[in-house]
Design a protein around this motif. Sequence first.
Motif, PDB file in Angstrom:
ATOM      1  N   UNK A 206       4.424  -7.444   3.503  1.00 14.30           N
ATOM      2  CA  UNK A 206       3.967  -8.206   4.665  1.00 14.30           C
ATOM      3  C   UNK A 206       3.929  -7.441   5.980  1.00 14.30           C
ATOM      4  N   UNK A 207       4.428  -6.217   6.004  1.00  9.80           N
ATOM      5  CA  UNK A 207       4.515  -5.516   7.284  1.00  9.80           C
ATOM      6  C   UNK A 207       4.028  -4.071   7.184  1.00  9.80           C
ATOM      7  N   UNK A 208       2.726  -3.874   7.021  1.00  7.06           N
ATOM      8  CA  UNK A 208       2.199  -2.509   6.948  1.00  7.06           C
ATOM      9  C   UNK A 208       2.452  -1.705   8.221  1.00  7.06           C
ATOM     10  N   UNK A 209       2.630  -2.398   9.342  1.00  9.50           N
ATOM     11  CA  UNK A 209       2.847  -1.691  10.611  1.00  9.50           C
ATOM     12  C   UNK A 209       4.188  -0.962  10.646  1.00  9.50           C
ATOM     13  N   UNK A 210       5.062  -1.255   9.703  1.00  6.31           N
ATOM     14  CA  UNK A 210       6.369  -0.592   9.672  1.00  6.31           C
ATOM     15  C   UNK A 210       6.334   0.757   8.955  1.00  6.31           C
ATOM     16  N   UNK A 211       5.147   1.143   8.508  1.00  5.30           N
ATOM     17  CA  UNK A 211       4.994   2.380   7.751  1.00  5.30           C
ATOM     18  C   UNK A 211       3.978   3.288   8.438  1.00  5.30           C
ATOM     19  N   UNK A 212       4.144   4.589   8.232  1.00  6.82           N
ATOM     20  CA  UNK A 212       3.145   5.526   8.732  1.00  6.82           C
ATOM     21  C   UNK A 212       1.795   5.207   8.100  1.00  6.82           C
ATOM     22  N   UNK A 213       0.725   5.383   8.866  1.00  7.18           N
ATOM     23  CA  UNK A 213      -0.611   5.068   8.359  1.00  7.18           C
ATOM     24  C   UNK A 213      -1.094   6.189   7.448  1.00  7.18           C
ATOM     25  N   UNK A 214      -1.035   5.951   6.173  1.00  7.50           N
ATOM     26  CA  UNK A 214      -1.554   6.886   5.169  1.00  7.50           C
ATOM     27  C   UNK A 214      -2.621   6.193   4.325  1.00  7.50           C
ATOM     28  N   UNK A 215      -3.366   5.289   4.951  1.00 16.08           N
ATOM     29  CA  UNK A 215      -4.307   4.453   4.207  1.00 16.08           C
ATOM     30  C   UNK A 215      -5.464   5.242   3.602  1.00 16.08           C
ATOM     31  N   UNK A 216      -5.627   6.499   3.991  1.00 16.29           N
ATOM     32  CA  UNK A 216      -6.643   7.355   3.372  1.00 16.29           C
ATOM     33  C   UNK A 216      -6.251   7.723   1.945  1.00 16.29           C
ATOM     34  N   UNK A 217      -5.000   7.586   1.632  1.00 17.88           N
ATOM     35  CA  UNK A 217      -4.488   8.012   0.326  1.00 17.88           C
ATOM     36  C   UNK A 217      -4.488   6.843  -0.654  1.00 17.88           C
ATOM     37  N   UNK A 218      -4.977   7.100  -1.848  1.00 17.43           N
ATOM     38  CA  UNK A 218      -5.069   6.016  -2.817  1.00 17.43           C
ATOM     39  C   UNK A 218      -3.689   5.485  -3.199  1.00 17.43           C
ATOM     40  N   UNK A 219      -2.674   6.317  -3.140  1.00 17.68           N
ATOM     41  CA  UNK A 219      -1.341   5.838  -3.511  1.00 17.68           C
ATOM     42  C   UNK A 219      -0.894   4.679  -2.628  1.00 17.68           C
ATOM     43  N   UNK A 220      -1.226   4.735  -1.332  1.00 19.87           N
ATOM     44  CA  UNK A 220      -0.845   3.627  -0.455  1.00 19.87           C
ATOM     45  C   UNK A 220      -1.595   2.350  -0.803  1.00 19.87           C
ATOM     46  N   UNK A 221      -2.708   2.490  -1.496  1.00 19.37           N
ATOM     47  CA  UNK A 221      -3.501   1.333  -1.925  1.00 19.37           C
ATOM     48  C   UNK A 221      -2.849   0.633  -3.117  1.00 19.37           C
ATOM     49  N   UNK A 222      -2.483   1.385  -4.158  1.00 23.82           N
ATOM     50  CA  UNK A 222      -2.030   0.728  -5.392  1.00 23.82           C
ATOM     51  C   UNK A 222      -0.516   0.709  -5.571  1.00 23.82           C
ATOM     52  N   UNK A 223       0.224   1.536  -4.834  1.00 23.08           N
ATOM     53  CA  UNK A 223       1.659   1.617  -5.099  1.00 23.08           C
ATOM     54  C   UNK A 223       2.434   0.334  -4.795  1.00 23.08           C
ATOM     55  N   UNK A 224       2.070  -0.441  -3.772  1.00 19.47           N
ATOM     56  CA  UNK A 224       2.777  -1.718  -3.604  1.00 19.47           C
ATOM     57  C   UNK A 224       2.671  -2.624  -4.825  1.00 19.47           C
ATOM     58  N   UNK A 225       1.567  -2.505  -5.579  1.00 20.62           N
ATOM     59  CA  UNK A 225       1.410  -3.259  -6.822  1.00 20.62           C
ATOM     60  C   UNK A 225       2.218  -2.600  -7.936  1.00 20.62           C
ATOM     61  N   UNK A 226       2.090  -1.294  -8.079  1.00 16.77           N
ATOM     62  CA  UNK A 226       2.798  -0.578  -9.132  1.00 16.77           C
ATOM     63  C   UNK A 226       4.305  -0.710  -8.975  1.00 16.77           C
ATOM     64  N   UNK A 276       0.053  -3.682 -14.976  1.00 21.05           N
ATOM     65  CA  UNK A 276       1.027  -4.588 -14.366  1.00 21.05           C
ATOM     66  C   UNK A 276       0.356  -5.904 -13.974  1.00 21.05           C
ATOM     67  N   UNK A 277      -0.895  -5.830 -13.505  1.00 21.75           N
ATOM     68  CA  UNK A 277      -1.637  -7.007 -13.081  1.00 21.75           C
ATOM     69  C   UNK A 277      -2.213  -7.794 -14.258  1.00 21.75           C
ATOM     70  N   UNK A 278      -2.087  -7.262 -15.476  1.00 18.17           N
ATOM     71  CA  UNK A 278      -2.664  -7.923 -16.637  1.00 18.17           C
ATOM     72  C   UNK A 278      -4.101  -7.536 -16.904  1.00 18.17           C
ATOM     73  N   UNK A 279      -4.564  -6.438 -16.313  1.00 22.02           N
ATOM     74  CA  UNK A 279      -5.951  -6.010 -16.487  1.00 22.02           C
ATOM     75  C   UNK A 279      -6.009  -4.765 -17.362  1.00 22.02           C
ATOM     76  N   UNK A 280      -5.643  -4.935 -18.611  1.00 26.67           N
ATOM     77  CA  UNK A 280      -5.578  -3.794 -19.523  1.00 26.67           C
ATOM     78  C   UNK A 280      -6.945  -3.191 -19.807  1.00 26.67           C
ATOM     79  N   UNK A 281      -7.997  -3.997 -19.806  1.00 23.79           N
ATOM     80  CA  UNK A 281      -9.332  -3.458 -20.082  1.00 23.79           C
ATOM     81  C   UNK A 281      -9.747  -2.466 -19.011  1.00 23.79           C
TER      82      UNK A 281
END
Length: 357
Positions: A206-226, A276-281
């Motif tokens: 809920x608080x992306x502002x508490x982290x350094x902005x690394x939104x160019x990196x794909x890891x910051x995209x999927x790691x909160x889910x992983x 993890x999301x149930x999207x094995x395909x």
Amino acid sequence: MTSPERTEHLVLPGVLTAGQAAATVAGILAVQREDGAIPWFRGHHLDPWDHSEAAMALDAAGEHEAAERAYEWLARHQNDDGSWYAAYHDGDFEQITDRGRETNFVAYVAVGVWHHYLATGDDTFLDRMWPVVYAAVEFVLRLQQPGGQIGWKREEDGSPVTDALLTGSSSIHQALRCALAIAEQREEPQPDWELATGALAHAVAHHPERFLDKSRYSMDWYYPVLGGAVSGAEAKARIESRWDAFVVPGLGVRCVLPNPWVTGGESCELALALWVMGESDRALEILQSIQHLRAGDGLYWTGYVFEGNRAVWPEELTTWTAGSLLLAVAALGGDEATTAVFGGERLPRGLPPQCCD
């Protein structure tokens, strides 16, 4: 010696045959040193996170003795404050090349130890490693900030870097939940860890502002889910929001925008997040798309530049890339230990934070 018969459970259509899986496992084993250390490749460095990931892949393949030696290396060389250094040349603990102590590197031992225990049922191992995990978690939580996020690292002189990384904190969230599972198994409750885990999950979700902005990196995209902090409809919305930006059909996942560079590690981790999301395909499609990174010896090139002077780059075959692929395949194949450490519903959850903001 790894054989196709031992890796039949790692068969995945369009990704691995039993023989290919055996070759990949053998490739990791060939890099592992006699003392248990698993560097990226021989002559390069070892970092504790990727070392643990490679050990987990060995456990997923049934190479439990080799995996245990990797964890024993961590136990022998843990610093007095519970940490490890960020890099050791060729896995030699006497040749430290980066004396920073990164929190997500340190925390990940909990994921590996819990995974090994689930794969082997070895209570004696868990007893030996509990002090190691406990000290590592305590080191990490000393850098937790009032907003729940975890400071990135301590410098060589011990000074804290309180800026937080979203990817790193997401990985720590998974590690804390595995540490809580270990504590639960040992009947040694850790209420402070539960509070810390809940606060961290809230910050990540809920608080992306508490982290350094690394939104160019794909890891910051999927790691909160992983890492399990974002799930359900929120996870699906997050992944859909930047799918077209990061996923290159038929080639894999970009590491960083706008660079025309796909990497095996990020692709396999996204596949794990999709599982993890149930999207094995869709996870299977991602894994199939990176087969161009497989080398003749069964290991995988780190990445590929797909525009301009197209080429494998860098020219390195890394144990952690191979490890991430084996773990993704193991999850899709239903390997019990692997699904338990990455399947969020099978890990303890922290306590909700006392306040929302």
